[in-house]
Scaffold this motif. Structure first.
Motif, PDB file in Angstrom:
ATOM      1  N   LEU B  10      20.574  18.905   9.623  1.00  0.00           N
ATOM      2  CA  LEU B  10      20.761  17.905   8.563  1.00  0.00           C
ATOM      3  C   LEU B  10      21.474  18.413   7.319  1.00  0.00           C
ATOM      4  O   LEU B  10      21.128  18.043   6.198  1.00  0.00           O
ATOM      5  CB  LEU B  10      19.408  17.271   8.188  1.00  0.00           C
ATOM      6  CG  LEU B  10      18.629  16.658   9.358  1.00  0.00           C
ATOM      7  CD1 LEU B  10      17.341  16.017   8.853  1.00  0.00           C
ATOM      8  CD2 LEU B  10      19.474  15.649  10.126  1.00  0.00           C
ATOM      9  N   CYS B  11      22.473  19.290   7.513  1.00  0.00           N
ATOM     10  CA  CYS B  11      23.376  19.622   6.413  1.00  0.00           C
ATOM     11  C   CYS B  11      24.432  18.515   6.340  1.00  0.00           C
ATOM     12  O   CYS B  11      25.019  18.165   7.361  1.00  0.00           O
ATOM     13  CB  CYS B  11      24.085  20.950   6.660  1.00  0.00           C
ATOM     14  SG  CYS B  11      22.963  22.356   6.682  1.00  0.00           S
ATOM     15  N   THR B  12      24.646  17.956   5.163  1.00  0.00           N
ATOM     16  CA  THR B  12      25.562  16.810   5.049  1.00  0.00           C
ATOM     17  C   THR B  12      26.490  16.967   3.851  1.00  0.00           C
ATOM     18  O   THR B  12      26.197  17.698   2.913  1.00  0.00           O
ATOM     19  CB  THR B  12      24.790  15.488   4.857  1.00  0.00           C
ATOM     20  OG1 THR B  12      23.934  15.605   3.709  1.00  0.00           O
ATOM     21  CG2 THR B  12      23.954  15.126   6.077  1.00  0.00           C
ATOM     22  N   LEU B  13      27.593  16.229   3.895  1.00  0.00           N
ATOM     23  CA  LEU B  13      28.456  16.107   2.725  1.00  0.00           C
ATOM     24  C   LEU B  13      27.880  15.014   1.828  1.00  0.00           C
ATOM     25  O   LEU B  13      27.463  13.962   2.323  1.00  0.00           O
ATOM     26  CB  LEU B  13      29.886  15.727   3.145  1.00  0.00           C
ATOM     27  CG  LEU B  13      30.603  16.720   4.052  1.00  0.00           C
ATOM     28  CD1 LEU B  13      32.039  16.230   4.324  1.00  0.00           C
ATOM     29  CD2 LEU B  13      30.630  18.110   3.426  1.00  0.00           C
ATOM     30  N   GLN B  14      27.850  15.274   0.522  1.00  0.00           N
ATOM     31  CA  GLN B  14      27.352  14.276  -0.427  1.00  0.00           C
ATOM     32  C   GLN B  14      28.196  14.286  -1.685  1.00  0.00           C
ATOM     33  O   GLN B  14      28.623  15.355  -2.133  1.00  0.00           O
ATOM     34  CB  GLN B  14      25.883  14.565  -0.814  1.00  0.00           C
ATOM     35  CG  GLN B  14      24.886  14.507   0.331  1.00  0.00           C
ATOM     36  CD  GLN B  14      24.710  13.114   0.931  1.00  0.00           C
ATOM     37  OE1 GLN B  14      24.959  12.101   0.277  1.00  0.00           O
ATOM     38  NE2 GLN B  14      24.284  13.064   2.186  1.00  0.00           N
ATOM     39  N   ASP B  15      28.426  13.086  -2.246  1.00  0.00           N
ATOM     40  CA  ASP B  15      28.921  12.989  -3.612  1.00  0.00           C
ATOM     41  C   ASP B  15      27.857  12.227  -4.404  1.00  0.00           C
ATOM     42  O   ASP B  15      26.710  12.171  -3.972  1.00  0.00           O
ATOM     43  CB  ASP B  15      30.321  12.347  -3.673  1.00  0.00           C
ATOM     44  CG  ASP B  15      30.359  10.926  -3.134  1.00  0.00           C
ATOM     45  OD1 ASP B  15      29.281  10.315  -2.911  1.00  0.00           O
ATOM     46  OD2 ASP B  15      31.472  10.395  -2.937  1.00  0.00           O
ATOM     47  N   ASP B  16      28.217  11.636  -5.536  1.00  0.00           N
ATOM     48  CA  ASP B  16      27.176  10.992  -6.353  1.00  0.00           C
ATOM     49  C   ASP B  16      26.478   9.831  -5.654  1.00  0.00           C
ATOM     50  O   ASP B  16      25.359   9.466  -6.020  1.00  0.00           O
ATOM     51  CB  ASP B  16      27.761  10.511  -7.679  1.00  0.00           C
ATOM     52  CG  ASP B  16      27.785  11.617  -8.712  1.00  0.00           C
ATOM     53  OD1 ASP B  16      27.008  12.579  -8.557  1.00  0.00           O
ATOM     54  OD2 ASP B  16      28.584  11.528  -9.663  1.00  0.00           O
ATOM     55  N   GLY B  17      27.131   9.239  -4.692  1.00  0.00           N
ATOM     56  CA  GLY B  17      26.484   8.171  -3.927  1.00  0.00           C
ATOM     57  C   GLY B  17      27.359   6.941  -3.806  1.00  0.00           C
ATOM     58  O   GLY B  17      28.378   6.802  -4.473  1.00  0.00           O
ATOM     59  N   ARG B  18      26.932   6.060  -2.899  1.00  0.00           N
ATOM     60  CA  ARG B  18      27.690   4.851  -2.567  1.00  0.00           C
ATOM     61  C   ARG B  18      26.925   3.657  -3.149  1.00  0.00           C
ATOM     62  O   ARG B  18      26.168   2.993  -2.456  1.00  0.00           O
ATOM     63  CB  ARG B  18      27.809   4.780  -1.033  1.00  0.00           C
ATOM     64  CG  ARG B  18      28.689   3.667  -0.496  1.00  0.00           C
ATOM     65  CD  ARG B  18      28.779   3.741   1.026  1.00  0.00           C
ATOM     66  NE  ARG B  18      29.599   4.861   1.468  1.00  0.00           N
ATOM     67  CZ  ARG B  18      29.138   5.990   1.985  1.00  0.00           C
ATOM     68  NH1 ARG B  18      27.828   6.162   2.165  1.00  0.00           N
ATOM     69  NH2 ARG B  18      29.955   6.963   2.322  1.00  0.00           N
ATOM     70  N   PHE B  19      27.156   3.409  -4.420  1.00  0.00           N
ATOM     71  CA  PHE B  19      26.366   2.386  -5.108  1.00  0.00           C
ATOM     72  C   PHE B  19      27.001   1.008  -4.984  1.00  0.00           C
ATOM     73  O   PHE B  19      28.200   0.879  -4.751  1.00  0.00           O
ATOM     74  CB  PHE B  19      26.207   2.763  -6.586  1.00  0.00           C
ATOM     75  CG  PHE B  19      25.282   3.929  -6.787  1.00  0.00           C
ATOM     76  CD1 PHE B  19      23.910   3.738  -6.849  1.00  0.00           C
ATOM     77  CD2 PHE B  19      25.781   5.219  -6.873  1.00  0.00           C
ATOM     78  CE1 PHE B  19      23.047   4.812  -7.016  1.00  0.00           C
ATOM     79  CE2 PHE B  19      24.931   6.301  -7.035  1.00  0.00           C
ATOM     80  CZ  PHE B  19      23.564   6.094  -7.111  1.00  0.00           C
ATOM     81  N   GLY B  20      26.198  -0.014  -5.143  1.00  0.00           N
ATOM     82  CA  GLY B  20      26.699  -1.389  -5.238  1.00  0.00           C
ATOM     83  C   GLY B  20      26.757  -2.141  -3.929  1.00  0.00           C
ATOM     84  O   GLY B  20      27.300  -3.233  -3.866  1.00  0.00           O
TER      85      GLY B  20
END
Lengths: 217, 291
Positions: B10-20
């Motif tokens: 469960l290593c994943t790429l992440q940014d601040d998130g997919r909001f909205g």
């Protein structure tokens, strides 16, 4: 039946969302008011609100606490509730063709005392409203069927049904747009795809839209 | 490019998130420990929006080009070409260098940020991986050995971030179903310790309810309502679960409360077996802590 004078309850959902609840159980009136209110808020969002998302009988307002606090937002929202129209006209009318070949179709028809053919005709007899979205990508709850077509969920959950599966339970028809686990009855399948991650917006249907189901032979 | 030479689960790429996109059926995802993700970015002069979130087993990377990298979150061990470095920290990697993140004494999640953007296509406005709906990141899935990540344009200047050092009970605000719990149950929830179970992932962390606070709970049939990150939900068998970044957007199990934003990062880093206690705060107070 919902009480038309039921005044919505405002509750915090954590420290960044406010939930406006038009009911604590699912009924047509509460759902219509939630959908209408969400639409009104989305058109002119209160200051500090960054996302408005309708659910079956409630509306979630996600907000930035650096811009507005919970109590101040409640004051703004209460002022707007008085002005809600009870009816939201459908933005979109969609005809959805269904192949009624689900593995639970005969069982569902039999439980309602109908032949499969009569069940399908009754199922498609009147247009339904999209009651809510949000459970899974592109997933829609549509309702309500008449009381005679109401049946409870299955007692067991299928671990995964494919996108396009048409589901039936609790006076509603739902369409899975991605593979999901479900305890609803599988009555058919459709090519109508309500989720495309590459499209903007990624879904075609929104709460309040009107759906007419048609049988594919 | 960067090549994954070793990958824990469960290593994943992440940014601040997919909001909205809640009405669409997609929760925001983003880093499990947002503070540590920002802290790693703040260690660099410039950082790409997207980083790697790794879990307790760590991750190994090799690079075939020069890149500046920073690490933070939990307490792991780190080595570049076999030479141990401090945690959190940064290094300038040269072509051919190998970076190893190895298991350490504390935390479930750590972060790698780079001075350039990780060049995967944004999906619906974000590069965050949502494992629940298999969207974003690298083909909507966890990283595995042999994956390669291209590096794109230079990142943006980052604000300085202070690392948080809160201790004590996890604070929550009472939830939309709190009134459905008997007052004795609500009181016991505040008094009794719980334990983090081994069943935790980006969707949620199950708790062990050793004092059986929720064991006698009637099976409530509730209308489905929106879920938010941090919701403390009680499953039909009485198991409490704290719903996290890849949560389902709606659900019908009773929720007694919601962990406040300020304490989410600290909560997700608690390892299985850790004791956790909960204490309630008013919404206004929780919001005051965020400023």
């Amino acid at each position: 039946m919902s009480d038309p004078h039921f005044s919505p309850i405002l509750v915090p959902l954590g420290d960044t969302s406010l939930l406006v609840r038009f009911g604590t159980r699912l009924d047509d009136g509460a759902n219509r008011r939630a959908v209408a209110f969400a639409r009104q808020l989305a058109a002119v969002p209160p200051s500090g609100v960054v996302e408005v998302s309708p659910s079956l009988v409630s509306v979630q307002l996600r907000y930035d606490p650096k811009l507005i606090g919970f109590e101040a937002l409640c004051v703004d929202v209460r002022l707007r509730i008085g002005a809600v129209e009870g009816q939201a006209t459908p933005v979109r009318r969609e005809r959805i063709a269904v192949r009624f070949d689900g593995e639970d179709l005969l069982e569902v028809a039999a439980a309602l005392g109908l032949s499969a053919e009569v069940f399908v005709a009754a199922h498609n007899a009147v247009p339904l409203r999209v009651l809510a979205t949000g459970f899974a990508p592109g997933f829609v709850y549509c309702g309500f069927h008449e009381a005679a077509l109401t049946i409870a969920r299955r007692t067991t959950v299928r671990s995964l049904v494919p996108a396009g599966t048409v589901l039936f339970a609790a006076g509603q028809t739902a369409i899975a747009a991605t593979p999901i686990p479900t305890g609803w009855h599988v009555i058919g399948h459709t090519a109508f795809a309500n989720f495309d991650a590459g499209a903007q917006p990624p879904v075609r249907l929104a709460a309040g839209d009107e759906i007419s189901f048609e049988a594919l032979s | 490019m960067i090549r994954v030479t070793r990958a824990g689960p469960l290593c994943t790429l992440q940014d601040d998130g997919r909001f909205g996109l809640l009405a669409t059926g997609i929760s925001a995802s983003g880093p499990m420990d947002r503070g540590s993700f920002a802290l790693a970015g703040g260690l660099l002069e410039r950082a790409g929006t997207t980083g790697i979130e790794f879990t307790t087993a760590g991750i190994g990377l090799a690079t075939d080009l020069p890149v500046r990298v920073a690490w933070a979150g939990g307490l792991f061990r780190v080595a570049v070409n076999g030479a141990a470095l401090g945690w959190p920290g940064t290094a300038q990697l040269a072509a051919g260098d190998r970076l190893e993140i190895l298991p350490g004494p504390a935390g479930n999640y750590g972060y790698l940020r780079f001075d350039r953007e990780i060049d995967v296509p944004p999906v619906l406005g974000s590069r965050s991986t949502n494992l629940t709906v298999q969207l974003g990141g690298l083909d909507g899935r966890a990283l595995r050995v042999g994956d390669t990540l291209a590096l794109g344009s230079l990142g943006q200047p980052q604000p300085d971030v202070q690392s948080a050092t809160e201790e004590g009970p996890i604070r929550f605000v009472w939830g939309l179903h709190a009134d459905l719990f008997a007052s004795a149950v609500r009181a016991a929830f505040l008094e009794q310790p719980f334990q983090i179970s081994p069943k935790l992932d980006r969707m949620g962390a199950r708790l062990v309810d050793k004092a059986a606070v929720f064991s006698g709970l009637a099976n409530l049939s509730l209308v489905s309502d929106p879920i938010v990150c941090g919701d403390i939900q009680i499953l039909g068998d009485g198991t409490p679960i704290v719903l996290l970044r890849d949560h389902q957007p709606t659900g019908g199990y009773p929720r007694i409360g919601t962990v406040i934003s300020t304490d989410l990062d600290r909560f997700v880093q608690l390892r299985p077996g850790s004791e956790v206690r909960f204490t309630s705060v008013a919404v206004a107070r929780a919001q005051g802590m965020m400023r």
